[in-house]
Design a protein around this motif. Structure first.
Motif, PDB file in Angstrom:
ATOM      1  N   VAL A 414      29.984  22.518 -13.942  1.00  0.00           N
ATOM      2  CA  VAL A 414      29.979  22.780 -12.749  1.00  0.00           C
ATOM      3  C   VAL A 414      28.546  22.858 -12.336  1.00  0.00           C
ATOM      4  O   VAL A 414      27.616  23.752 -12.716  1.00  0.00           O
ATOM      5  N   GLN A 415      28.039  22.296 -11.399  1.00  0.00           N
ATOM      6  CA  GLN A 415      26.509  22.007 -10.944  1.00  0.00           C
ATOM      7  C   GLN A 415      26.346  22.346  -9.548  1.00  0.00           C
ATOM      8  O   GLN A 415      27.230  21.485  -8.581  1.00  0.00           O
ATOM      9  N   ASP A 416      25.989  23.300  -9.138  1.00  0.00           N
ATOM     10  CA  ASP A 416      25.706  23.851  -7.812  1.00  0.00           C
ATOM     11  C   ASP A 416      24.249  23.135  -7.281  1.00  0.00           C
ATOM     12  O   ASP A 416      23.268  23.694  -7.695  1.00  0.00           O
ATOM     13  N   LEU A 417      24.376  21.931  -6.550  1.00  0.00           N
ATOM     14  CA  LEU A 417      23.432  21.417  -5.991  1.00  0.00           C
ATOM     15  C   LEU A 417      22.682  22.052  -4.618  1.00  0.00           C
ATOM     16  O   LEU A 417      23.312  22.142  -4.011  1.00  0.00           O
ATOM     17  N   PRO A 418      21.347  22.090  -4.749  1.00  0.00           N
ATOM     18  CA  PRO A 418      20.855  22.341  -3.445  1.00  0.00           C
ATOM     19  C   PRO A 418      20.987  21.224  -2.216  1.00  0.00           C
ATOM     20  O   PRO A 418      21.070  20.299  -2.505  1.00  0.00           O
ATOM     21  N   ASP A 419      20.853  21.739  -1.098  1.00  0.00           N
ATOM     22  CA  ASP A 419      20.773  20.859   0.120  1.00  0.00           C
ATOM     23  C   ASP A 419      19.739  19.775  -0.033  1.00  0.00           C
ATOM     24  O   ASP A 419      18.655  20.177  -0.277  1.00  0.00           O
ATOM     25  N   GLY A 420      20.084  18.737   0.362  1.00  0.00           N
ATOM     26  CA  GLY A 420      19.021  17.552   0.428  1.00  0.00           C
ATOM     27  C   GLY A 420      18.601  16.743  -0.784  1.00  0.00           C
ATOM     28  O   GLY A 420      17.735  16.010  -0.771  1.00  0.00           O
ATOM     29  N   GLU A 421      19.168  17.242  -2.054  1.00  0.00           N
ATOM     30  CA  GLU A 421      19.009  16.570  -3.269  1.00  0.00           C
ATOM     31  C   GLU A 421      19.601  15.217  -3.523  1.00  0.00           C
ATOM     32  O   GLU A 421      19.312  14.397  -4.199  1.00  0.00           O
ATOM     33  N   VAL A 422      20.937  15.272  -2.964  1.00  0.00           N
ATOM     34  CA  VAL A 422      21.783  14.122  -3.090  1.00  0.00           C
ATOM     35  C   VAL A 422      21.582  13.081  -1.900  1.00  0.00           C
ATOM     36  O   VAL A 422      21.886  13.592  -0.679  1.00  0.00           O
ATOM     37  N   SER A 477      33.042  29.105 -17.445  1.00  0.00           N
ATOM     38  CA  SER A 477      31.602  30.028 -17.412  1.00  0.00           C
ATOM     39  C   SER A 477      30.512  28.973 -17.311  1.00  0.00           C
ATOM     40  O   SER A 477      29.195  29.257 -17.410  1.00  0.00           O
ATOM     41  N   ASN A 478      31.047  27.522 -17.617  1.00  0.00           N
ATOM     42  CA  ASN A 478      29.990  26.625 -17.616  1.00  0.00           C
ATOM     43  C   ASN A 478      29.596  26.316 -16.368  1.00  0.00           C
ATOM     44  O   ASN A 478      29.870  25.108 -15.516  1.00  0.00           O
ATOM     45  N   ILE A 479      28.745  27.055 -15.507  1.00  0.00           N
ATOM     46  CA  ILE A 479      28.338  26.841 -14.141  1.00  0.00           C
ATOM     47  C   ILE A 479      26.825  26.823 -14.156  1.00  0.00           C
ATOM     48  O   ILE A 479      26.358  27.722 -14.694  1.00  0.00           O
ATOM     49  N   VAL A 480      26.046  25.789 -13.535  1.00  0.00           N
ATOM     50  CA  VAL A 480      24.759  25.585 -13.768  1.00  0.00           C
ATOM     51  C   VAL A 480      24.244  25.522 -12.046  1.00  0.00           C
ATOM     52  O   VAL A 480      24.754  24.740 -11.318  1.00  0.00           O
ATOM     53  N   VAL A 481      23.314  26.411 -11.882  1.00  0.00           N
ATOM     54  CA  VAL A 481      22.734  26.399 -10.286  1.00  0.00           C
ATOM     55  C   VAL A 481      21.488  25.594 -10.477  1.00  0.00           C
ATOM     56  O   VAL A 481      20.569  26.092 -11.241  1.00  0.00           O
ATOM     57  N   VAL A 482      21.367  24.385  -9.887  1.00  0.00           N
ATOM     58  CA  VAL A 482      20.536  23.499  -9.979  1.00  0.00           C
ATOM     59  C   VAL A 482      19.249  23.903  -8.894  1.00  0.00           C
ATOM     60  O   VAL A 482      19.593  24.157  -7.760  1.00  0.00           O
ATOM     61  N   PRO A 483      18.100  24.197  -9.458  1.00  0.00           N
ATOM     62  CA  PRO A 483      17.003  24.751  -8.380  1.00  0.00           C
ATOM     63  C   PRO A 483      16.599  23.636  -7.538  1.00  0.00           C
ATOM     64  O   PRO A 483      16.737  22.528  -7.802  1.00  0.00           O
ATOM     65  N   GLU A 484      16.011  23.846  -6.290  1.00  0.00           N
ATOM     66  CA  GLU A 484      15.549  22.862  -5.475  1.00  0.00           C
ATOM     67  C   GLU A 484      14.229  22.176  -6.042  1.00  0.00           C
ATOM     68  O   GLU A 484      13.309  22.842  -6.550  1.00  0.00           O
ATOM     69  N   SER A 485      14.395  20.863  -5.825  1.00  0.00           N
ATOM     70  CA  SER A 485      13.298  20.093  -6.481  1.00  0.00           C
ATOM     71  C   SER A 485      12.025  20.148  -5.616  1.00  0.00           C
ATOM     72  O   SER A 485      11.912  20.431  -4.332  1.00  0.00           O
ATOM     73  N   LYS A 486      10.880  20.641  -6.175  1.00  0.00           N
ATOM     74  CA  LYS A 486       9.567  20.628  -5.672  1.00  0.00           C
ATOM     75  C   LYS A 486       9.018  19.384  -5.187  1.00  0.00           C
ATOM     76  O   LYS A 486       8.091  19.568  -4.285  1.00  0.00           O
ATOM     77  N   ASN A 487       9.318  18.244  -5.629  1.00  0.00           N
ATOM     78  CA  ASN A 487       8.740  17.064  -5.165  1.00  0.00           C
ATOM     79  C   ASN A 487       9.696  16.327  -3.898  1.00  0.00           C
ATOM     80  O   ASN A 487       9.757  15.245  -3.499  1.00  0.00           O
ATOM     81  N   LYS A 488      10.657  17.194  -3.419  1.00  0.00           N
ATOM     82  CA  LYS A 488      11.531  16.832  -2.319  1.00  0.00           C
ATOM     83  C   LYS A 488      10.607  16.458  -0.915  1.00  0.00           C
ATOM     84  O   LYS A 488       9.740  17.375  -0.713  1.00  0.00           O
TER      85      LYS A 488
END
Length: 493
Positions: A414-422, A477-488
């Motif tokens: 499970v990947q928790d993606l930040p807003d604006g990445e997709v 427990s396989n949950i990853v919080v993806v950080p916000e991209s700096k190049n966004k």
């Protein structure tokens, strides 16, 4: 005129009017009464008072009297028959005259109005202090401490709640279930599924009510109830079956309630005073709500039981047993919900029938999310597998077709993606409206991406995404919080 011509039938003239009656040519002599010139004459002295005067004979055959009704009089008579208003006024002036009833079509009629609903049967919310002080014990109330009053209030709440619960269950069994069977509005199997083992619940509440009444003194106080409650607690096991059946009961209720005959029956019952303006499902679910509330009610009594150690131990032991039974009911309900969810699945391919689906024993949650193309997908999360499906209808029943490959929770990432990445890739964005990005995005995939395809799903809102992430934490427990991209790309001001 000669005597011979008296009995001769006269000949009609050719120019005679058609309106002239034939009977007018046969004028018989009319007998008229002699008019007295003086009202004071003594008729009794007249010997010839019974004789007829010669002058009373009208033998003039040439004179023809025609009785014609005036057209005005005929029209006036017709108007009186047609218009009841004028005729009614005439009746008031001449009550002995001929009366013509009013036409039914002209009587004023009002549209049908359904009867007003009966007032709801409200239960009296009386506390123990009100019931105790309302009698002859008002003077002795001051002898109770604050803790004693709180304890009596807690016992009285348990006692009064049992009376109300027993009344509701009796009404549901008699006025709803038995009536549905008598009227034939539902089949016997559907009635059995809808009401479950409600007959086993009524003795449970009646037993506790009898035990509490036996401990009540004539003044309304109860000193020791812990032993009675502890002996009664094991009878709550009947609720395990009842709670597990609520899953199928709810499905039957939602499926049948829209039928015209059943809907009319439910509306009539809800408008009756005995229902207290509650529908059938609220009454049925009220029993389950009462069941899970018992530990809280008993804990309120134990909280104010300070001086009696044995009483406090009995209450604490009963709370533990109640919580154990409630846990069993939760597990049984989860298993029933899991089996019900499995029955709604449709497999398009044989390789979708993975063993993790059959091995699942608990149903965590389900809900609707969208993919990046805007298509709605229904997600089922079990304790052993994650399923993504599409809604469909089969034989008038809501079903779900499994979409792509199921993902076992042991292999779920499970990947928790930040807003604006997709970026959203809908058909509309292909025509100059691109560049839109998604919010509240969750990516679900195999840990080994070669085993299946990845699902990028968008929750309805931030709260919905938070609920999904909490559910995923329960199974993996396989949950990853993806950080916000700096190049966004930052949005222009």
């Amino acid at each position: 005129m000669d005597d011979k011509d008296v009995f001769k039938v006269p000949t009609l003239s050719r120019r005679s009017s058609r309106r002239q009656s034939i009977s007018s040519n046969f004028e018989l002599t009319r007998f008229r009464k002699r008019k007295l010139n003086n009202e004071n004459d003594d008729i009794s002295n007249d010997n010839n008072s019974d004789t007829i005067s010669v002058q009373s004979f009208d033998i003039s055959g040439n004179e023809k009297k025609k009785s014609k009704r005036s057209l005005l009089r005929v029209s006036t008579s017709l108007v009186n028959l047609i218009s009841p208003g004028r005729h009614h006024q005439k009746q008031q002036q001449d009550p002995d005259g001929f009366k013509v009833p009013c036409s039914p079509s002209r009587q004023p009629t009002s549209p049908y109005k359904p009867p007003q609903p009966s007032p709801a049967k409200r239960r009296q919310q009386v506390s123990w202090v009100d019931s105790f002080a309302g009698g002859q014990n008002a003077n002795t109330l001051s002898a109770f401490s604050h803790v004693d009053i709180k304890r009596q209030e807690a016992i009285y709440e348990l006692y009064q709640g049992e009376k109300d619960m027993l009344e509701d269950l009796a009404n549901v069994a008699k006025l709803y279930r038995d009536t549905l069977v008598t009227l034939g509005l539902m089949t016997a199997s559907d009635v059995c599924t809808l009401f479950g083992n409600i007959d086993n619940l009524i003795p449970v509440h009646r037993d506790l009510l009898d035990r509490l009444e036996a401990q009540r003194k004539p003044d309304g106080t109860s000193m020791s109830v812990g032993k009675e409650i502890l002996e009664w607690t094991n009878k709550l096991s009947a609720y395990v079956t009842f709670c597990a059946n609520q899953i199928k009961a709810k499905e039957i209720f939602d499926e049948k309630k829209n039928e015209p005959a059943l809907n009319d029956f439910y509306q009539r019952c809800q408008a009756s005073p005995f229902s207290r303006k509650l529908d059938l499902w609220s009454l049925l679910d009220g029993a389950r709500g009462r069941f899970v509330k018992y530990p809280l009610l008993i804990r309120s009594i134990a909280k104010y039981t300070l001086n009696d150690r044995e009483e406090a131990e009995n209450l604490e032991q009963s709370i533990k047993e109640m919580e154990t039974i409630i846990q069993e009911a939760d597990e049984a309900t989860g298993l029933a919900r899991c089996e019900h969810a499995k029955s709604l699945l449709i497999y398009l391919y044989d390789d979708q029938r993975v063993s993790a689906i059959q091995d699942s024993q608990a149903f965590v949650c389900s809900g609707c999310m969208k993919n990046t193309k805007g298509s709605k997908l229904h997600v089922f999360l079990f304790d052993k597998v994650l399923l993504v499906s599409r809604s469909c209808t089969q034989s008038g029943k809501q079903m779900y077709q499994i979409y792509r490959q199921p993902i076992p929770t042991a292999e779920l990432l499970v990947q928790d993606l930040p807003d604006g990445e997709v970026k959203l890739g809908s058909f509309r964005n292909a025509f100059g409206q691109g560049g839109l990005t998604g919010k509240n995005v969750i990516r679900l995939s195999f840990m080994d991406t070669e085993k299946g395809q990845t699902h990028t799903l968008i929750a309805n809102d931030e709260h919905d995404k938070r609920q999904w992430m909490q559910a995923f934490h329960k199974v993996t427990s396989n949950i990853v919080v993806v950080p916000e991209s700096k190049n966004k790309d930052k949005p222009s001001s």
